[in-house]
Scaffold this motif. Structure first.
Motif, PDB file in Angstrom:
ATOM      1  N   GLU A 186       0.800  -1.221   0.000  1.00 46.05           N
ATOM      2  CA  GLU A 186       0.000   0.000   0.000  1.00 46.05           C
ATOM      3  C   GLU A 186       0.835   1.274   0.000  1.00 46.05           C
ATOM      4  O   GLU A 186       0.437   2.286  -0.588  1.00 46.05           O
ATOM      5  N   TYR A 187       1.990   1.241   0.656  1.00 46.43           N
ATOM      6  CA  TYR A 187       2.840   2.424   0.709  1.00 46.43           C
ATOM      7  C   TYR A 187       3.689   2.535  -0.558  1.00 46.43           C
ATOM      8  O   TYR A 187       3.902   1.554  -1.274  1.00 46.43           O
ATOM      9  N   ASP A 188       4.196   3.726  -0.809  1.00 47.73           N
ATOM     10  CA  ASP A 188       4.990   3.958  -2.018  1.00 47.73           C
ATOM     11  C   ASP A 188       6.173   2.998  -2.125  1.00 47.73           C
ATOM     12  O   ASP A 188       6.505   2.520  -3.208  1.00 47.73           O
ATOM     13  N   TRP A 189       6.803   2.694  -0.991  1.00 44.75           N
ATOM     14  CA  TRP A 189       8.000   1.847  -1.007  1.00 44.75           C
ATOM     15  C   TRP A 189       7.686   0.376  -1.236  1.00 44.75           C
ATOM     16  O   TRP A 189       8.591  -0.429  -1.458  1.00 44.75           O
ATOM     17  N   GLU A 190       6.411   0.009  -1.189  1.00 41.58           N
ATOM     18  CA  GLU A 190       6.005  -1.379  -1.396  1.00 41.58           C
ATOM     19  C   GLU A 190       5.552  -1.662  -2.829  1.00 41.58           C
ATOM     20  O   GLU A 190       5.276  -2.824  -3.154  1.00 41.58           O
ATOM     21  N   ILE A 191       5.476  -0.656  -3.662  1.00 40.64           N
ATOM     22  CA  ILE A 191       4.831  -0.830  -4.970  1.00 40.64           C
ATOM     23  C   ILE A 191       5.702  -0.345  -6.117  1.00 40.64           C
ATOM     24  O   ILE A 191       5.203  -0.061  -7.209  1.00 40.64           O
ATOM     25  N   ILE A 192       7.019  -0.258  -5.901  1.00 40.04           N
ATOM     26  CA  ILE A 192       7.921   0.179  -6.972  1.00 40.04           C
ATOM     27  C   ILE A 192       8.200  -0.987  -7.911  1.00 40.04           C
ATOM     28  O   ILE A 192       8.754  -2.004  -7.501  1.00 40.04           O
ATOM     29  N   GLY A 193       7.810  -0.859  -9.156  1.00 41.21           N
ATOM     30  CA  GLY A 193       8.008  -1.932 -10.132  1.00 41.21           C
ATOM     31  C   GLY A 193       6.909  -2.965 -10.051  1.00 41.21           C
ATOM     32  O   GLY A 193       6.245  -3.269 -11.044  1.00 41.21           O
TER      33      GLY A 193
END
Length: 320
Positions: A186-193
């Motif tokens: 859900e957070y930005d750092w969990e959804i890169i790529g």
């Protein structure tokens, strides 16, 4: 994280990703990990952590030429449950069009020998969940007499690649009761790529149960988050788990540490300290698919702690 005076962090074992290290009651450390060829499961042991570097690995199992267990053998873990050894791992299938190469399922091997480097590994089959979909990174732990499984799986109704789930177990290869999601990207750092939560590892300390996990794509964006629950909580209640709002370990270019994640925990030789084991690369740019770059190396650090009693992964990595 990091400092300009440090230029390089030294790997413990090269080209071993998804490292799993376990200290058993027989006085041995056991180690397994994903090999670059993704074609087999190796296990090695030593009476010391340092000795694992030179220990001769034994092949416990090899992939099939075709079918459900024929490709991308990932992230084996070795556990000792009720007097027998078990290996949890994920495998995909090879087809003529290769559409199954990343459609993983979880599987279990059993060995009744006292030494898991000996004896026969028996296939117990697929570790089945409530629904059929991409699933991997199973880990198991005991708490107050109950065995639990934590794993990563894709819910076809939730956008993304994988969430983390927990369930009780009726046997080392069978789930029972409800299966609940405890985190979704859900957070930005969990959804890169990719939208990914995977690679769970469990640590119990100071009245709390911690589950570290990895997030985002497997390049330099790969990073670690942390779930925390009280040891008195209902672990099958999603509300019992609090997730870190920011990553607890990320790439640090100053020490050439890229994409740290998929860790495990063990104990020091004297039993007084927790040990943090993880993988990372020592360069940023990757040619082609990161999953086929072999240079995810194993790193080992003594786990440090913040004053509030929570694990300090950054401090652990920086401490030589």
């Amino acid at each position: 994280m990091g400092n300009l005076e440090t230029s390089y962090i030294t790997p413990f074992l090269e080209q071993r990703a998804d490292p799993w290290m376990y200290k058993h009651t027989d006085g041995y450390y056991y180690f397994t990990a994903s090999v670059p060829e993704y074609d087999r499961i190796e296990v090695r042991r030593s009476t010391t952590i340092a000795g694992l570097k030179e220990a001769q690995p034994v092949v416990a199992w090899r992939k099939y030429a075709e079918g459900p267990l024929s490709a991308n053998i990932w992230a084996p873990e070795l556990h000792f449950v009720a007097g027998k050894w078990y290996i949890y791992f994920a495998a995909a299938r090879t087809t003529e069009t290769n559409e199954g190469l990343f459609d993983h399922r979880m599987y279990v091997l059993e060995n009744s020998s006292a030494n898991p480097l000996e004896g026969e590994w028996v296939e117990k089959g697929q570790l089945r969940t409530e629904w059929e979909s991409f699933a991997l990174d199973a880990t198991t732990f005991e708490h107050r007499g109950v065995w639990y499984l934590v794993w990563a799986q894709k819910d076809l109704n939730i956008p993304g690649n994988s969430n983390l789930y927990i369930s009780e177990m009726s046997s080392p290869w069978t789930l029972r009761g409800k299966q609940v999601m405890i985190t979704t990207p859900e957070y930005d750092w969990e959804i890169i790529g990719f939208k990914v939560n995977e690679g769970a590892a469990v640590l119990k300390r100071g009245g709390r149960i911690y589950i570290s996990f990895s997030a985002s794509a497997t390049d330099f964006n790969y990073c670690m988050g942390l779930l925390t629950a009280s040891e008195d909580a209902d672990l099958l209640d999603p509300q019992a788990w609090t997730k870190s709002t920011s990553p607890v370990l990320t790439t640090d270019e100053s020490i050439r540490l890229f994409g740290p994640g998929h860790n495990s925990f063990t104990l020091s030789e004297d039993g007084t300290e927790d040990i943090f084991v993880f993988h990372a690369r020592n360069y940023k740019e990757i040619a082609g698919d990161p999953l086929y770059d072999p240079n995810r190396h194993t790193f080992v650090r003594v786990l440090k702690w913040h004053e509030d009693g929570t694990p300090d992964f950054v401090g652990s990595v920086l401490a030589e």
